[in-house]
Design a protein around this motif. Structure first.
Motif, PDB file in Angstrom:
ATOM      1  N   GLU A  92      18.977  26.217  30.482  1.00 20.98           N
ATOM      2  CA  GLU A  92      17.657  26.369  31.113  1.00 20.98           C
ATOM      3  C   GLU A  92      16.548  25.960  30.156  1.00 20.98           C
ATOM      4  N   TRP A  93      16.647  26.413  28.918  1.00 22.11           N
ATOM      5  CA  TRP A  93      15.628  26.075  27.918  1.00 22.11           C
ATOM      6  C   TRP A  93      15.638  24.587  27.608  1.00 22.11           C
ATOM      7  N   MET A  94      16.816  23.984  27.621  1.00 19.07           N
ATOM      8  CA  MET A  94      16.911  22.550  27.360  1.00 19.07           C
ATOM      9  C   MET A  94      16.118  21.771  28.415  1.00 19.07           C
ATOM     10  N   ASN A  95      16.117  22.288  29.648  1.00 15.54           N
ATOM     11  CA  ASN A  95      15.444  21.597  30.752  1.00 15.54           C
ATOM     12  C   ASN A  95      13.968  21.980  30.861  1.00 15.54           C
ATOM     13  N   ALA A  96      13.671  23.275  30.728  1.00 11.82           N
ATOM     14  CA  ALA A  96      12.320  23.760  31.017  1.00 11.82           C
ATOM     15  C   ALA A  96      11.469  23.993  29.774  1.00 11.82           C
ATOM     16  N   GLY A  97      12.070  23.905  28.596  1.00 13.55           N
ATOM     17  CA  GLY A  97      11.326  24.156  27.365  1.00 13.55           C
ATOM     18  C   GLY A  97      11.725  25.473  26.723  1.00 13.55           C
ATOM     19  N   ILE A  98      11.545  25.555  25.410  1.00 17.03           N
ATOM     20  CA  ILE A  98      11.964  26.736  24.644  1.00 17.03           C
ATOM     21  C   ILE A  98      10.810  27.731  24.579  1.00 17.03           C
ATOM     22  N   PRO A  99      11.019  28.969  25.002  1.00 26.12           N
ATOM     23  CA  PRO A  99       9.949  29.976  24.923  1.00 26.12           C
ATOM     24  C   PRO A  99       9.503  30.196  23.477  1.00 26.12           C
ATOM     25  N   GLU A 100       8.276  30.606  23.313  1.00 29.19           N
ATOM     26  CA  GLU A 100       7.734  30.855  21.976  1.00 29.19           C
ATOM     27  C   GLU A 100       8.549  31.933  21.270  1.00 29.19           C
ATOM     28  N   GLY A 101       8.886  31.648  20.010  1.00 26.63           N
ATOM     29  CA  GLY A 101       9.634  32.611  19.216  1.00 26.63           C
ATOM     30  C   GLY A 101      11.135  32.579  19.421  1.00 26.63           C
ATOM     31  N   ARG A 102      11.634  31.658  20.245  1.00 24.95           N
ATOM     32  CA  ARG A 102      13.077  31.610  20.519  1.00 24.95           C
ATOM     33  C   ARG A 102      13.749  30.352  19.972  1.00 24.95           C
ATOM     34  N   GLN A 103      13.076  29.639  19.077  1.00 24.61           N
ATOM     35  CA  GLN A 103      13.622  28.399  18.527  1.00 24.61           C
ATOM     36  C   GLN A 103      14.947  28.632  17.813  1.00 24.61           C
ATOM     37  N   ASP A 104      15.034  29.705  17.024  1.00 25.62           N
ATOM     38  CA  ASP A 104      16.273  29.991  16.277  1.00 25.62           C
ATOM     39  C   ASP A 104      17.435  30.226  17.232  1.00 25.62           C
ATOM     40  N   SER A 105      17.174  30.992  18.293  1.00 21.66           N
ATOM     41  CA  SER A 105      18.228  31.266  19.275  1.00 21.66           C
ATOM     42  C   SER A 105      18.670  29.979  19.959  1.00 21.66           C
ATOM     43  N   PHE A 106      17.707  29.144  20.327  1.00 16.97           N
ATOM     44  CA  PHE A 106      18.029  27.869  20.973  1.00 16.97           C
ATOM     45  C   PHE A 106      18.883  27.002  20.052  1.00 16.97           C
ATOM     46  N   GLU A 107      18.474  26.888  18.787  1.00 16.84           N
ATOM     47  CA  GLU A 107      19.207  26.027  17.849  1.00 16.84           C
ATOM     48  C   GLU A 107      20.610  26.552  17.589  1.00 16.84           C
ATOM     49  N   ARG A 108      20.779  27.871  17.551  1.00 15.21           N
ATOM     50  CA  ARG A 108      22.112  28.434  17.344  1.00 15.21           C
ATOM     51  C   ARG A 108      23.046  28.015  18.476  1.00 15.21           C
ATOM     52  N   ASN A 109      22.564  28.096  19.723  1.00 13.48           N
ATOM     53  CA  ASN A 109      23.362  27.679  20.871  1.00 13.48           C
ATOM     54  C   ASN A 109      23.544  26.163  20.902  1.00 13.48           C
ATOM     55  N   ARG A 110      22.462  25.429  20.657  1.00 10.06           N
ATOM     56  CA  ARG A 110      22.519  23.966  20.675  1.00 10.06           C
ATOM     57  C   ARG A 110      23.520  23.431  19.655  1.00 10.06           C
ATOM     58  N   ASN A 111      23.483  23.989  18.447  1.00  6.64           N
ATOM     59  CA  ASN A 111      24.353  23.485  17.387  1.00  6.64           C
ATOM     60  C   ASN A 111      25.822  23.669  17.719  1.00  6.64           C
TER      61      ASN A 111
END
Length: 585
Positions: free
Chosen positions: A524-543
């Protein structure tokens, strides 16, 4: 005139990368090689080392200087040593071993910095009556202070090394001993240590050259590692290696959609590669709820979906077997139960202790005892002796052979029905094989602690005894199961067995089971954008998603047992196109 051989796109990219690395070395510049999955990072690292050896072997031998090559596993260390023929000017070692080698002679500096290690150390120091002239040591990896000795924990070594890098006298001596340092898998470097290296040797003028090799998109271990290393523009050359020697064209194309800033070129432009994505949204039953399982299929239904997926893929060209296929799963405890080493998994807070054999007991039992026992069973007695590192045993008469046979028979009996502790106690009497010094020391300390009444144990002794007791209580039969899993003799793996590996076919099961990962949310974040303060969580999943999808050579299948939203489907369709399908259990 001989017809010239056509060079593949991946080879062209590799040649260009290596040329830039050699140029940076020759111009004495700091550099960072960002090598995506399948790029051949280790090849570039070894080539760089050999280039450095050819330039500096005579000079460094005369002046007792070394090129340091820091790694994060014993396997990587051994490979680098082997591929550089154990050259005397190359010091290849794990980060903890290298750090201790660098700091162990700075005893006063280490004692002065003990108070920097946190409140618990300050309590220990106070209980011991303060720091005087104790010798600082690092052997068992368990923290303790007495009137004569200060014993460091593994993490303490890195913290003290980091602190000393800010000391001018230490920096001068350190850079004169190791004028060139290469760091393998740089993204796994402790953040504080990475910052210290950048601050003191890149941002400031220095006589030390740093070379980093890795991929910050493959940072999937822990939260204290640094990820991407940055420096002021012009201070460090960043070199992207745009090759992919592993995967077929269609798979490389998906990786490039995920990561357009590091476009890769495949080895064989004529290859295709198969990709299929199955989802389970069509299941009508009640999904799991609560905590980190929310939205996933019930365990038995998820198992049925996986079995259906394997059957469906086998209708094509997959030919699923442990030789050709790896099924990547994220929930290690579920996997441990399936594979028969639940007690091993429960005994270690860090899975790398057994999966990477970072723990001394696990390394010895898997790499020495297991190999020797298997050789004995197969009547390959030379291989058994070699595995046990027993030299040339004195077998002069039949009685000598009988002693070996009887001792090995006892060992095999205990390996089938005994505990690790019972096996170790037997080896203390037979020395077949002999216990390594580090394990001998730990066993001696364990025995000494157990001889004291438990109410009189110090906190460190209590923690140590609990850890050793949990290891000794494990049924030894689980060691063979762990060994088979590590050696890829099974179909299954988790994220810990993923990085650096490759397989002809890969099936990724994307469900819940750990609060660190939520695939629907990530998509969802990949499509709609990463919420503020959640970059680390996104990168952990993305990696982890990137690392898993980049393992296959020919065929990739994703099976989502977690329910997906429409937003998540949009991301899947952008990445994979029309290969996203409903699964049927």
């Amino acid at each position: 005139m001989a017809e010239s051989l056509e060079i593949s796109p991946a080879e062209n990219a590799s040649i260009e990368c290596l040329s830039r690395v050699f140029k940076a070395i020759d111009e004495k510049k700091h550099f960072l090689v960002e090598a995506g999955a399948g790029a051949g990072k280790t090849y570039t690292l070894i080539k760089a080392l050999k280039h450095l050896i050819s330039k500096y072997d005579v000079e460094y031998l005369k002046t007792s200087r070394k090129i340091a090559c820091i790694t994060y596993t014993n396997v990587a260390k051994d490979e680098i040593r082997s591929r550089t023929d154990n050259h005397p000017i190359v010091l290849a070692d794990t980060i903890h071993a290298f750090a201790w080698e660098a700091i162990q002679n700075f005893q006063k500096g280490l004692r002065d910095r003990m108070v920097e290690l946190g409140d618990r150390w300050q309590e220990r120091i106070a209980e011991a009556g303060g720091i005087t002239s104790q010798k600082v040591v690092y052997s068992l990896g368990y923290p303790k202070i007495t009137a004569t000795e200060i014993s460091l924990h593994h993490n303490d070594v890195i913290k003290l090394f980091t602190s000393l890098l800010y000391d001018d006298k230490f920096k001068k001596i350190f850079s004169s001993r190791y004028p060139i340092i290469l760091i393998d898998e740089y993204q796994d470097t402790n953040k504080g240590l990475a910052d210290a290296l950048v601050t003191n040797f890149i941002e400031e003028e220095s006589n030390l050259i740093l070379g980093f090799f890795g991929d910050h998109w493959q940072k999937i271990y822990g939260t204290e590692s640094c990820g991407f290393i940055e420096a002021t523009e012009g201070k460090m050359e960043v070199i992207g290696k745009q090759a992919n020697f592993r995967s077929d064209k269609n798979i490389v194309s998906v990786l490039n959609k995920m990561r357009p800033e590091l476009k890769q070129f495949e080895y064989n432009p004529e290859s295709e590669g198969e990709i299929v994505v199955f989802h389970s949204n069509n299941w009508k039953g009640e999904r799991r709820t609560g905590g980190h399982w929310s939205g996933d299929l019930p365990e038995d239904i998820a198992h049925d979906y996986l079995e259906w997926t394997k059957e469906e893929l086998n209708k094509g060209d997959w030919n699923i077997s442990s030789e050709t296929t790896k099924i990547l799963m994220l929930t290690n405890n579920v996997l441990a139960s399936e594979q028969g080493y639940q007690n091993v998994a429960n005994a270690f807070s860090d899975n790398d202790d057994y999966l990477k054999k970072n723990n001394d007991y696990m390394a010895f039992l898997i790499d020495t005892v297991e190999i020797g026992c298997e050789a004995f069973l197969n009547k390959k007695y030379g291989e058994m002796i070699q595995a046990f590192n027993a030299g040339t045993p004195k077998i002069r008469k039949h009685a000598d052979k009988k002693v070996w046979f009887d001792d090995m028979t006892k060992l095999l009996t205990l390996s089938n029905g005994g505990t690790i502790g019972e096996v170790l106690d037997l080896l203390k009497t037979t020395s077949k094989p002999k216990l390594p010094k580090k394990i001998e020391e730990k066993e001696q300390r364990f025995t000494q602690i157990k001889a004291v009444e438990e109410k009189d144990w110090e906190e460190e002794d209590r923690s140590f005894a609990s850890k050793i007791n949990s290891i000794r209580s494990i049924p030894y039969s689980e060691i063979a199961n762990v060994s088979n899993y590590i050696d890829d003799k099974t179909l299954y793996s988790t994220k810990h067995g993923v990085k650096g590996a490759e397989f002809e076919n890969v099936i990724i099961v994307l469900g819940r089971g750990w609060n660190q990962y939520n695939w629907n949310q990530f998509l969802e974040w990949m499509n709609a954008g990463i919420p503020e303060g959640r970059q680390d969580s996104f990168e952990r999943n993305r990696n982890l998603f990137y690392v898993a999808c980049s393992r296959p050579q020919k065929r990739l299948c994703l099976l989502f047992t977690q329910e997906l939203s429409e937003n998540a489907f949009q991301s899947l369709n952008k990445l994979f196109g029309n290969v996203v399908k409903e699964a049927c259990s």
